[in-house]
Design a protein around this motif. Structure first.
Motif, short mmCIF file in Angstrom:
data_model
loop_
_atom_site.label_atom_id
_atom_site.label_comp_id
_atom_site.label_asym_id
_atom_site.label_seq_id
_atom_site.Cartn_x
_atom_site.Cartn_y
_atom_site.Cartn_z
N GLY A 195 0.82 -1.20 0.00
CA GLY A 195 0.00 0.00 0.00
C GLY A 195 0.85 1.25 0.00
O GLY A 195 1.99 1.26 0.48
N VAL A 196 0.30 2.32 -0.58
CA VAL A 196 0.93 3.64 -0.60
C VAL A 196 -0.09 4.62 -0.05
O VAL A 196 -1.12 4.87 -0.67
N ILE A 197 0.19 5.16 1.14
CA ILE A 197 -0.73 6.06 1.81
C ILE A 197 -0.27 7.49 1.57
O ILE A 197 0.85 7.85 1.96
N PRO A 198 -1.05 8.33 0.89
CA PRO A 198 -0.62 9.72 0.66
C PRO A 198 -0.63 10.53 1.94
O PRO A 198 -1.28 10.18 2.93
N ALA A 199 0.11 11.62 1.92
CA ALA A 199 0.17 12.49 3.09
C ALA A 199 -1.16 13.22 3.26
O ALA A 199 -1.88 13.48 2.30
N ARG A 210 -8.28 1.24 1.59
CA ARG A 210 -9.09 0.15 1.04
C ARG A 210 -8.26 -0.69 0.05
O ARG A 210 -8.45 -1.90 -0.05
N MET A 211 -7.36 -0.02 -0.66
CA MET A 211 -6.48 -0.77 -1.55
C MET A 211 -5.54 -1.67 -0.74
O MET A 211 -5.26 -2.81 -1.12
N LEU A 212 -5.05 -1.16 0.40
CA LEU A 212 -4.21 -1.97 1.29
C LEU A 212 -4.99 -3.17 1.80
O LEU A 212 -4.48 -4.29 1.84
N ARG A 213 -6.25 -2.95 2.16
CA ARG A 213 -7.08 -4.06 2.62
C ARG A 213 -7.25 -5.11 1.51
O ARG A 213 -7.16 -6.31 1.77
N ALA A 273 -5.12 1.89 12.83
CA ALA A 273 -6.48 2.31 13.11
C ALA A 273 -7.32 2.38 11.83
O ALA A 273 -8.44 1.87 11.77
N ASN A 274 -6.78 2.99 10.78
CA ASN A 274 -7.54 3.12 9.54
C ASN A 274 -7.72 1.78 8.84
O ASN A 274 -8.76 1.53 8.22
N LEU A 275 -6.71 0.90 8.93
CA LEU A 275 -6.85 -0.43 8.35
C LEU A 275 -7.94 -1.21 9.07
O LEU A 275 -8.73 -1.94 8.45
N SER A 326 -0.68 1.10 -10.90
CA SER A 326 -1.67 0.11 -11.32
C SER A 326 -1.02 -1.22 -11.62
O SER A 326 -1.53 -2.27 -11.25
N SER A 327 0.13 -1.19 -12.30
CA SER A 327 0.80 -2.45 -12.60
C SER A 327 1.29 -3.13 -11.35
O SER A 327 1.27 -4.36 -11.24
N VAL A 328 1.75 -2.33 -10.35
CA VAL A 328 2.19 -2.93 -9.08
C VAL A 328 1.06 -3.67 -8.42
O VAL A 328 1.18 -4.79 -7.94
N ASN A 329 -0.15 -3.00 -8.39
CA ASN A 329 -1.29 -3.62 -7.72
C ASN A 329 -1.78 -4.85 -8.46
O ASN A 329 -2.27 -5.80 -7.87
N LYS A 330 -1.65 -4.84 -9.79
CA LYS A 330 -2.02 -6.04 -10.54
C LYS A 330 -1.12 -7.20 -10.18
O LYS A 330 -1.56 -8.32 -10.03
N LYS A 331 0.17 -6.94 -10.02
CA LYS A 331 1.09 -8.00 -9.64
C LYS A 331 0.75 -8.53 -8.26
O LYS A 331 0.82 -9.73 -8.00
N LEU A 332 0.38 -7.61 -7.34
CA LEU A 332 -0.01 -8.05 -6.01
C LEU A 332 -1.25 -8.92 -6.06
O LEU A 332 -1.39 -9.90 -5.34
N SER A 333 -2.20 -8.54 -6.95
CA SER A 333 -3.43 -9.32 -7.04
C SER A 333 -3.15 -10.72 -7.55
O SER A 333 -3.73 -11.70 -7.11
#
Length: 736
Positions: A475-479, A514-517, A548-550, A728-735
């Motif tokens: 996951g990448v959480i923005p500031a 939610r993407m991290l979840r 907490a947010n997760l 997007s490509s990173v998340n596809k690889k994770l999926s």
């Protein structure tokens, strides 16, 4: 030539470094440029520039004609970058220190103090450039003496050509030696693979598995047909045998014995004599009493004959004779039926043995047929190994012969087309001065950037975190957008700890959680992750906010979640959720509180267990049997248990809790943690045998990244996070 993704990323990374160090680099550039130009005005002596030219060919003519060694010395760029020119590489080779030092030594070039000229001073006067739209390099040298400048250029080109040929031959010889070294190993691999295949065929008696499958199917069908016929005949024989036994009133063994007795003359004679005495005894009893001597004599004879009859019957029937009836005289029909019964019994036994033999044989073929697919798979694997080993060995043999031939024909693909002549007029010193000043200033500014970057050990971007830790990016959480304070261009840590998933569900940060979840769900496709420990290298990386947010994101999926504040050194969760901390985990561990009162519900499907009163020895409490029992209870009663653990450089509690969990989630914050602390934390997790699920990069500021992870729609009411193509490509690889 298209730009490769690797070069594009390197360029973007370089641009980001220059942006960060632009001010000091610009200051150094202007200072060096100004000082160099001022100093150049004190040099009034004219300088002369001699020029020579070298032509290059993509391959040498000999290799092109023979077709051997054509790739040796071939001029082509290493990357597919359109801006890469092989001639520039050769230009750097000409400027290399070995060639420069040989030139200085051969011509005995001295400086103003009479000492051998330094390579650095030599390179300042040397210029090697590619002529535009040609395969020619121009070699120039500037010196106060025109004859000396021409000699230096000519000697430098000659030494380069010698070095070019020798390096090509050395590369060819090195390749040949390597192949010669690998060839015995490849041959040994071939022999082993062939021997393994031969042992397999010998062990399982394999000739042709495909033909064996076809033949086995045919044999099994034929055996089934024969077995059916045998069973049909056996049923017929059993029916006939039962009918004959019913007519005779005896079994087959008794029929054999009775048939034998009826054919033994000694038995039949005694039977006849016994019948005669019995007739006489019956006749005498009509006129005499039982005590009369004649009656007694006839009875004694009858008894003796009966004993003799029993002895002869025993001799015929054997000691273990079956129960026989008293009729030892069979008629012709009975004898025929007895013989028929014996024949049927013999046929029955033979058919039963035949049926059993056919069944065993059929079972053996079926077992072999069931094993054939596995044997065929093993055979294919072994054959592929043999083919691969043979291909490798054949290729090495071919390459060895080619390398031997190429080694003897190695010829450089460069030649001098124009030697340097003695210049008659001095070169324009002012232009060269400006160029030299700009070059020196550029080098100084680049050195400044390099030194500043080398001194700064902090992790600055997401890519640096990925490269340093080597963990899966989950996951990448923005500031947080409300934070306005920055430290070295990064957001001040923990300055904004809002529960964004609950309070602003449509924000980019909420979408990131939610993407991290989702990524955690993909990682647990085989085994569901129930207990997750969240930790970081150092404090202030936002691990508590991430935990907490997760937890909120998981609770929003209608799953029952428990958030535990396992940081008994610097607890934060009770502040985030605005809870009192008088009862919590520490109180449960020492038996001063009950689970029902310590755990508090903060929202739908989400409960929070705060840290409780800070104990004097947190590590011993967390590494206790009581803690392990609590974790088992929580895992049984909740769908997910998220533990906010202390940072790894504060205590080893995270490693202890990780042994009780299904995995550890590692939080990294650019600008807060440095590479030393992060590497130490990773090493600690690895040595303690933790199941590290991956890393979450927190507090990412878009403008500090070499590429944008998010961009937003301009509509103020609807800001939807949109991933860049790389994310997007990173998340596809994770999926996957």
């Amino acid at each position: 030539m298209m730009e490769t993704p690797e070069n594009s990323l390197n360029l973007e990374k370089t641009i980001q470094v220059i942006k960060r160090r632009f001010t000091p680099a610009l200051t150094v550039f202007l200072s060096v440029l100004f000082l160099t130009i001022i100093a150049s005005y004190f040099l009034k002596k004219p300088s002369y520039t001699a020029e020579g030219k070298i032509r290059f060919q993509r391959t040498n003519v000999t290799s092109a004609l023979t077709g051997l060694g054509a790739e040796i010395g071939k001029l082509q760029p290493v990357t597919e970058d359109n801006q890469t020119n092989p001639l520039n590489t050769e230009a750097e080779v000409i400027r290399s220190l070995p060639i420069v030092q040989k030139t200085i030594k051969k011509l005995d070039i001295k400086d103003s103090k009479g000492l051998p000229l330094k390579s650095k001073d030599f390179l300042e006067s040397l210029s090697v450039n590619a002529i535009n739209k040609t395969d020619v390099l121009k070699v120039s040298y500037q010196d106060l003496e025109p004859d000396k400048a021409a000699s230096i250029v000519n000697v430098l080109m000659e030494l380069y050509l010698e070095q070019n040929v020798s390096s090509l031959r050395a590369e060819t010889a090195s390749a040949r030696k390597f192949i010669e070294k690998q060839l015995p190993n490849a041959e040994l691999v071939v022999r082993r693979a062939e021997a393994e295949l031969a042992r397999f065929k010998e062990k399982y008696q394999v000739v042709s598995l495909q033909e064996e499958v076809t033949k086995a199917v045919e044999v099994i069908g034929e055996l089934q047909k024969q077995l059916s016929e045998t069973q049909s005949r056996l049923a017929d024989v059993n029916a006939q045998s039962q009918e004959v036994r019913k007519l005779l009133g005896m079994n087959s063994q008794q029929a054999v014995i009775m048939s034998s007795l009826s054919q033994v003359s000694g038995v039949q004679d005694i039977l006849k004599e016994t019948q005669q005495i019995e007739s006489q005894l019956a006749a005498r009893r009509t006129v005499l009493q039982d005590g009369h001597p004649q009656i007694l004599d006839l009875q004694d004879k009858l008894q003796s004959l009966n004993m003799l009859l029993q002895q002869r019957i025993a001799m015929v029937a054997g000691t273990n004779k079956p129960q026989l009836n008293k009729n030892f005289q069979l008629g012709q029909l009975q004898q025929q039926l007895s013989a028929r019964l014996v024949e049927l019994e013999s046929n029955r036994l033979g058919l039963e043995n035949q049926a059993a033999t056919l069944s065993r044989l059929q079972l053996s073929y079926k077992q072999r047929l069931n094993n054939l697919p596995r044997l065929e798979q093993q055979q294919r694997q072994l054959e592929r190994k043999v083919q691969g080993a043979q291909s490798t060995y054949s290729l090495l043999l071919q390459k060895l012969q080619e390398s031997r031939i190429a080694e003897n024909q190695s010829i450089g693909n460069a030649r001098i087309i124009s030697e340097a002549e003695v210049p008659e007029e001095p070169s324009s010193s002012r232009i060269i001065t400006y160029l030299s000043a700009g070059f020196l200033a550029s080098l100084a500014s680049l050195a400044t950037i390099y030194l500043l970057e080398a001194k700064d050990k902090s992790i600055k971007t997401v890519d640096e975190a990925k490269e340093l830790l080597g963990l899966t990016l989950l996951g990448v959480i923005p500031a947080a957008s409300k934070s306005k304070k920055f430290i070295r261009g990064h957001e001040e840590p923990e300055s904004y700890s809002q529960i964004v998933v609950r309070d602003t569900p449509r924000s980019p940060m909420s979408e990131a959680y939610r993407m991290l979840r989702a990524n955690l769900k993909f990682m647990s496709a085989d085994k569901e992750l129930k207990v997750i420990v969240v930790t970081s290298s150092v404090p202030k990386e936002g691990k508590s906010t991430v935990a907490a947010n997760l937890a909120v994101a998981m609770a929003q999926t209608e799953r029952k979640v428990l958030l535990i504040d396992g940081d008994l050194h610097r607890p934060v969760q009770h502040k985030i959720w605005e809870l009192t901390n008088n009862e919590g985990l520490s109180n449960l561990l020492v038996g001063q509180a009950e689970i029902k009162t310590a755990i508090r519900k903060v929202m739908g499907n989400l409960d929070v267990l705060s840290s409780g009163v800070m104990p004097p020895s947190p590590g011993s409490l967390l590494d206790s049997k009581r803690m392990a029992a609590l974790m088992e209870t929580f895992a049984a009663n909740y769908d997910f248990v998220i533990i906010d653990a202390p940072s790894l450089n504060v205590a080893a509690d995270a490693a202890t809790l990780g042994q009780m969990a299904d995995g550890v989630l590692f939080v990294v914050r650019p600008g807060v943690v440095n590479s030393v602390d992060a590497a130490f934390a990773k090493e600690l997790l690895e040595k303690s045998g933790q199941n590290v699920l991956g890393q979450v990069v927190n507090g990412v500021i878009t403008k500090n990244e070499p590429y944008s992870y998010y961009y937003f729609n301009e509509d103020a009411d609807l800001k939807v996070p949109q991933e860049s193509s790389r994310t997007s490509s990173v998340n596809k690889k994770l999926s996957i």
